[in-house]
Scaffold this motif. Structure first.
Motif, short mmCIF file in Angstrom:
data_model
loop_
_atom_site.label_atom_id
_atom_site.label_comp_id
_atom_site.label_asym_id
_atom_site.label_seq_id
_atom_site.Cartn_x
_atom_site.Cartn_y
_atom_site.Cartn_z
N GLU A 29 39.81 34.15 24.73
CA GLU A 29 40.33 35.42 24.23
C GLU A 29 40.14 36.53 25.26
O GLU A 29 41.01 37.39 25.44
CB GLU A 29 39.64 35.80 22.93
N ALA A 30 39.00 36.50 25.95
CA ALA A 30 38.74 37.50 26.99
C ALA A 30 39.76 37.38 28.11
O ALA A 30 40.28 38.39 28.60
CB ALA A 30 37.32 37.32 27.54
N LEU A 31 40.06 36.16 28.49
CA LEU A 31 41.05 35.92 29.55
C LEU A 31 42.41 36.49 29.15
O LEU A 31 43.07 37.17 29.95
CB LEU A 31 41.15 34.43 29.86
N GLU A 32 42.81 36.25 27.92
CA GLU A 32 44.08 36.80 27.43
C GLU A 32 44.07 38.32 27.48
O GLU A 32 45.06 38.95 27.88
CB GLU A 32 44.35 36.33 26.00
N ALA A 33 42.95 38.92 27.08
CA ALA A 33 42.86 40.38 27.08
C ALA A 33 42.87 40.92 28.51
O ALA A 33 43.51 41.94 28.78
CB ALA A 33 41.61 40.82 26.33
N TYR A 34 42.16 40.27 29.43
CA TYR A 34 42.18 40.72 30.82
C TYR A 34 43.57 40.58 31.42
O TYR A 34 44.01 41.44 32.18
CB TYR A 34 41.16 39.96 31.67
N ARG A 35 44.28 39.54 31.07
CA ARG A 35 45.66 39.40 31.55
C ARG A 35 46.54 40.51 30.98
O ARG A 35 47.44 41.01 31.67
CB ARG A 35 46.20 38.02 31.20
N ALA A 36 46.28 40.92 29.74
CA ALA A 36 47.03 42.03 29.15
C ALA A 36 46.75 43.33 29.91
O ALA A 36 47.66 44.14 30.10
CB ALA A 36 46.68 42.19 27.67
N VAL A 37 45.51 43.51 30.35
CA VAL A 37 45.17 44.68 31.16
C VAL A 37 46.05 44.69 32.41
O VAL A 37 46.64 45.71 32.78
CB VAL A 37 43.68 44.68 31.57
N LEU A 38 46.13 43.53 33.07
CA LEU A 38 46.87 43.44 34.33
C LEU A 38 48.37 43.62 34.15
O LEU A 38 49.06 43.96 35.11
CB LEU A 38 46.55 42.11 35.02
N GLU A 39 48.86 43.43 32.94
CA GLU A 39 50.28 43.70 32.67
C GLU A 39 50.54 45.21 32.62
O GLU A 39 51.67 45.65 32.82
CB GLU A 39 50.70 43.07 31.35
N VAL A 40 49.49 45.98 32.34
CA VAL A 40 49.62 47.42 32.20
C VAL A 40 49.26 48.15 33.50
O VAL A 40 49.93 49.10 33.90
CB VAL A 40 48.73 47.94 31.05
N VAL A 41 48.21 47.69 34.16
CA VAL A 41 47.70 48.39 35.35
C VAL A 41 47.04 47.37 36.28
O VAL A 41 46.57 46.32 35.84
CB VAL A 41 46.69 49.49 34.93
N ASP A 42 47.02 47.70 37.57
CA ASP A 42 46.34 46.84 38.54
C ASP A 42 44.86 47.22 38.55
O ASP A 42 44.47 48.20 39.17
CB ASP A 42 46.95 47.01 39.93
N SER A 43 44.06 46.44 37.86
CA SER A 43 42.64 46.72 37.73
C SER A 43 41.83 45.70 38.53
O SER A 43 41.85 44.51 38.19
CB SER A 43 42.23 46.65 36.25
N PRO A 44 41.13 46.14 39.57
CA PRO A 44 40.31 45.20 40.34
C PRO A 44 39.27 44.47 39.49
O PRO A 44 39.02 43.28 39.68
CB PRO A 44 39.65 46.08 41.40
N SER A 45 38.67 45.18 38.55
CA SER A 45 37.66 44.52 37.72
C SER A 45 38.29 43.48 36.80
O SER A 45 37.74 42.39 36.60
CB SER A 45 36.85 45.54 36.91
N ALA A 46 39.46 43.77 36.25
CA ALA A 46 40.14 42.79 35.40
C ALA A 46 40.54 41.57 36.22
O ALA A 46 40.39 40.44 35.77
CB ALA A 46 41.37 43.41 34.73
N ARG A 47 41.04 41.81 37.45
CA ARG A 47 41.38 40.69 38.33
C ARG A 47 40.16 39.82 38.62
O ARG A 47 40.25 38.59 38.61
CB ARG A 47 41.98 41.19 39.65
N ALA A 48 39.03 40.45 38.86
CA ALA A 48 37.80 39.71 39.14
C ALA A 48 37.38 38.86 37.95
O ALA A 48 36.97 37.70 38.12
CB ALA A 48 36.68 40.68 39.53
N TYR A 49 37.48 39.41 36.74
CA TYR A 49 37.12 38.63 35.55
C TYR A 49 38.10 37.48 35.32
O TYR A 49 37.69 36.40 34.91
CB TYR A 49 37.02 39.52 34.31
N VAL A 50 39.38 37.71 35.57
CA VAL A 50 40.36 36.63 35.43
C VAL A 50 39.99 35.49 36.36
O VAL A 50 39.94 34.32 35.96
CB VAL A 50 41.80 37.12 35.69
N GLU A 51 39.68 35.81 37.61
CA GLU A 51 39.28 34.77 38.56
C GLU A 51 38.01 34.06 38.09
O GLU A 51 37.91 32.84 38.17
CB GLU A 51 39.06 35.38 39.94
N ARG A 52 37.06 34.82 37.60
CA ARG A 52 35.80 34.25 37.12
C ARG A 52 36.01 33.33 35.92
O ARG A 52 35.35 32.31 35.78
CB ARG A 52 34.86 35.39 36.74
N LEU A 53 36.94 33.68 35.05
CA LEU A 53 37.20 32.89 33.85
C LEU A 53 38.11 31.70 34.12
O LEU A 53 38.00 30.68 33.45
CB LEU A 53 37.79 33.78 32.76
#
Length: 80
Positions: free
Chosen positions: A45-69
């Motif tokens: 669920e976290a991965l889905e939410a982080y991907r939703a963040v990246l659909e809205v804005v380029d967030s380095p922290s969201a990208r890092a969590y996506v990679e981590r997950l």
């Protein structure tokens, strides 16, 4: 978000979901939701939410969590 600072992960999740009902494309709220889910070990669920963040804005922290997950899901099948 005060509930995140207090480490109230379920409370933070609930508050983020309520706020997202009003502002569904708010990147900060999406990231707060993602982090609260991550801290509850709800990684899919976290991965889905982080991907939703990246659909809205380029967030380095969201990208890092996506990679981590995503990385463990790629490595685990290779170990078997």
């Amino acid at each position: 978000m005060l509930l995140l600072e207090a480490s109230d992960w379920t409370g933070a999740e609930s508050a983020a979901r309520e706020a997202l009902a009003v502002a569904p494309r708010d990147a900060e709220l999406l990231e707060a939701l993602a982090y609260a889910l991550f801290r509850q070990d709800r990684n899919r669920e976290a991965l889905e939410a982080y991907r939703a963040v990246l659909e809205v804005v380029d967030s380095p922290s969201a990208r890092a969590y996506v990679e981590r997950l995503v990385l463990p899901t790629v490595i685990e099948p290779l170990r078997e």
